[in-house]
Design a protein around this motif. Sequence first.
Motif, mmCIF file in Angstrom:
data_model
loop_
_atom_site.group_PDB
_atom_site.id
_atom_site.type_symbol
_atom_site.label_atom_id
_atom_site.label_comp_id
_atom_site.label_asym_id
_atom_site.label_seq_id
_atom_site.Cartn_x
_atom_site.Cartn_y
_atom_site.Cartn_z
ATOM 1 N N GLN A 148 0.882 -1.250 0.086
ATOM 2 C CA GLN A 148 -0.072 -0.084 0.133
ATOM 3 C C GLN A 148 0.953 1.234 0.118
ATOM 4 O O GLN A 148 0.350 2.277 -0.538
ATOM 5 C CB GLN A 148 -1.000 -0.098 1.211
ATOM 6 C CG GLN A 148 -1.946 -1.082 1.356
ATOM 7 C CD GLN A 148 -2.855 -1.080 0.186
ATOM 8 O OE1 GLN A 148 -3.544 -0.169 -0.025
ATOM 9 N NE2 GLN A 148 -2.963 -2.245 -0.730
ATOM 10 N N PHE A 149 2.052 1.074 0.460
ATOM 11 C CA PHE A 149 3.055 2.440 0.571
ATOM 12 C C PHE A 149 3.368 2.734 -0.873
ATOM 13 O O PHE A 149 3.615 4.035 -0.856
ATOM 14 C CB PHE A 149 4.108 1.839 1.104
ATOM 15 C CG PHE A 149 5.446 2.907 1.137
ATOM 16 C CD1 PHE A 149 5.553 3.697 1.981
ATOM 17 C CD2 PHE A 149 6.614 2.363 0.401
ATOM 18 C CE1 PHE A 149 6.687 4.738 1.813
ATOM 19 C CE2 PHE A 149 7.832 3.342 0.351
ATOM 20 C CZ PHE A 149 7.699 4.504 1.056
ATOM 21 N N ASN A 150 3.334 1.807 -1.913
ATOM 22 C CA ASN A 150 3.647 2.264 -3.258
ATOM 23 C C ASN A 150 2.567 3.007 -4.048
ATOM 24 O O ASN A 150 2.695 3.363 -4.841
ATOM 25 C CB ASN A 150 3.945 1.145 -4.136
ATOM 26 C CG ASN A 150 5.460 0.450 -3.441
ATOM 27 O OD1 ASN A 150 6.291 1.151 -3.159
ATOM 28 N ND2 ASN A 150 5.315 -1.106 -3.487
ATOM 29 N N LEU A 151 1.457 3.272 -3.237
ATOM 30 C CA LEU A 151 0.385 3.910 -3.892
ATOM 31 C C LEU A 151 0.509 5.496 -3.958
ATOM 32 O O LEU A 151 1.320 5.970 -3.088
ATOM 33 C CB LEU A 151 -1.047 4.114 -3.241
ATOM 34 C CG LEU A 151 -1.671 2.618 -3.154
ATOM 35 C CD1 LEU A 151 -2.823 2.334 -2.465
ATOM 36 C CD2 LEU A 151 -1.953 1.817 -4.454
ATOM 37 N N HIS A 152 0.098 6.248 -4.962
ATOM 38 C CA HIS A 152 0.211 7.638 -5.342
ATOM 39 C C HIS A 152 -0.444 8.352 -4.145
ATOM 40 O O HIS A 152 -1.539 8.235 -3.735
ATOM 41 C CB HIS A 152 -0.119 8.167 -6.190
ATOM 42 C CG HIS A 152 0.113 9.369 -6.722
ATOM 43 N ND1 HIS A 152 1.665 9.839 -7.044
ATOM 44 C CD2 HIS A 152 -0.594 10.572 -6.910
ATOM 45 C CE1 HIS A 152 1.311 11.179 -7.189
ATOM 46 N NE2 HIS A 152 0.337 11.737 -7.124
ATOM 47 N N PRO A 153 0.259 9.443 -3.201
ATOM 48 C CA PRO A 153 -0.274 10.001 -2.155
ATOM 49 C C PRO A 153 -1.117 10.925 -2.532
ATOM 50 O O PRO A 153 -1.191 11.572 -3.625
ATOM 51 C CB PRO A 153 0.822 10.399 -1.321
ATOM 52 C CG PRO A 153 1.991 10.445 -2.139
ATOM 53 C CD PRO A 153 1.860 9.472 -3.198
ATOM 54 N N THR A 154 -2.272 11.199 -1.712
ATOM 55 C CA THR A 154 -3.235 12.330 -2.367
ATOM 56 C C THR A 154 -2.645 13.670 -1.459
ATOM 57 O O THR A 154 -1.739 13.648 -0.844
ATOM 58 C CB THR A 154 -4.639 11.932 -1.374
ATOM 59 O OG1 THR A 154 -4.541 11.925 -0.078
ATOM 60 C CG2 THR A 154 -5.277 10.698 -1.677
ATOM 61 N N PRO A 155 -3.245 14.735 -2.005
ATOM 62 C CA PRO A 155 -2.702 16.084 -1.677
ATOM 63 C C PRO A 155 -2.797 16.193 -0.148
ATOM 64 O O PRO A 155 -2.066 16.861 0.443
ATOM 65 C CB PRO A 155 -4.034 16.988 -2.441
ATOM 66 C CG PRO A 155 -3.941 16.343 -3.682
ATOM 67 C CD PRO A 155 -4.223 14.762 -3.213
ATOM 68 N N SER A 156 -3.906 15.446 0.597
ATOM 69 C CA SER A 156 -4.042 15.730 1.853
ATOM 70 C C SER A 156 -2.986 14.946 2.650
ATOM 71 O O SER A 156 -2.683 15.341 3.810
ATOM 72 C CB SER A 156 -5.356 15.108 2.404
ATOM 73 O OG SER A 156 -5.475 13.764 2.278
ATOM 74 N N ALA A 157 -2.418 13.952 2.005
ATOM 75 C CA ALA A 157 -1.329 13.179 2.469
ATOM 76 C C ALA A 157 0.040 14.124 2.611
ATOM 77 O O ALA A 157 0.793 14.229 3.919
ATOM 78 C CB ALA A 157 -0.926 11.902 1.930
ATOM 79 N N TYR A 158 0.165 14.833 1.790
ATOM 80 C CA TYR A 158 1.375 15.807 1.610
ATOM 81 C C TYR A 158 1.148 16.972 2.551
ATOM 82 O O TYR A 158 1.978 17.300 3.310
ATOM 83 C CB TYR A 158 1.314 16.363 0.172
ATOM 84 C CG TYR A 158 2.264 15.445 -0.872
ATOM 85 C CD1 TYR A 158 3.551 15.328 -0.688
ATOM 86 C CD2 TYR A 158 1.328 14.763 -1.864
ATOM 87 C CE1 TYR A 158 4.359 14.351 -1.713
ATOM 88 C CE2 TYR A 158 2.213 13.877 -2.730
ATOM 89 C CZ TYR A 158 3.575 13.675 -2.478
ATOM 90 O OH TYR A 158 4.294 13.070 -3.244
ATOM 91 N N LYS A 159 -0.075 17.344 2.708
ATOM 92 C CA LYS A 159 -0.470 18.434 3.597
ATOM 93 C C LYS A 159 -0.263 18.078 5.104
ATOM 94 O O LYS A 159 0.283 18.860 6.005
ATOM 95 C CB LYS A 159 -1.976 18.904 3.300
ATOM 96 C CG LYS A 159 -2.098 20.043 4.224
ATOM 97 C CD LYS A 159 -3.626 20.609 3.889
ATOM 98 C CE LYS A 159 -4.158 21.630 5.059
ATOM 99 N NZ LYS A 159 -5.618 21.800 4.681
ATOM 100 N N ALA A 160 -0.430 16.808 5.346
ATOM 101 C CA ALA A 160 -0.440 16.126 6.770
ATOM 102 C C ALA A 160 0.874 16.226 7.143
ATOM 103 O O ALA A 160 1.428 16.520 8.114
ATOM 104 C CB ALA A 160 -1.287 15.093 6.661
#
Length: 310
Positions: free
Chosen positions: A253-265
């Motif tokens: 699951q770590f290889n999935l593309h992160p969402t903008p909210s993940a970067y924001k967090a």
Amino acid sequence: MKNWMTRFLYILIIVFSFSLFVSSPLVVAGVKPVFRLVYIVQEGDNLTTIAKKFKTTVSLLKKANKLTDKSILLPGDELFIPFDDESFEQKIEWPDTTLYSNSEPEFKIMDWQEYPVRIKQDPIKVNIPKSQRVIYHVKKGDSLYTLAREFNTTVAVIKALNNLESSIIRIGQQLILPTIGLTPKQVLAKTITPYELNLLARVVHGESRGEPYLGKVAVAAVILNRVLSPHFPNTIEDVIYQPGQFESVSNGQFNLHPTPSAYKAAREALNGFDPTLGALYFINPRVAKNTWWFKQRQKTVTIGNHVFAK
């Protein structure tokens, strides 16, 4: 004839006097000569020692440089040294200093002329322990001035640490920067690379998909707390890839593309927000197996489906 000669001499005197008046440097300048003496602050300096060295007073130094009692001197700062014209010739004999003009090969005092005068000294010597230095990779938009502000130092100190002769830096260049006065988390936030930020966002996304935003920040905070803990690896990459630590790394699951909210967090955790109160571990009790080890830990908070502990 005598009256004519007298009138001629009188007119001649008036004309000569007027020409002297018009051409006088005093009239051209309008003021007395101003010598701008600038001192480069050295490590260990304070206003008292500087005032004593240059035979002036702390109050005059404050007034000349618009300083307050809360002002802080840093190595590399420049101070105007106040003095009167009559004492200038005496002051150029200070030991260990050399005066020079920007426009003259050798400094010379001439009446009614303004000189941009400075004190030329050897480059400042910095004595910063290796434990209080960090390697920084120059990013787009960086300059020595902005980096000096971010790291609570001066351009002169950065130049001295890196043996730089000019202020030109390039993207990707490695610089040694001081971390005095910064917390470990502030240092981590200021030195994180785009690659590390992407790793952090990926683990946040993999571990907290479906969790509230606060839960995403909490996962990022746990990663950073581990980096700063002596019981875990000291880089974001090594913490994330440490065997058997994060389910999302093991199951892909770590290889999935992160969402903008993940970067924001991730960025919010880097900026110092830690809703876990310093936690180093988290589990989802609904799906976790072999949780006996977690029960021995000090629980700090529950956010969404995750329980956090030290």
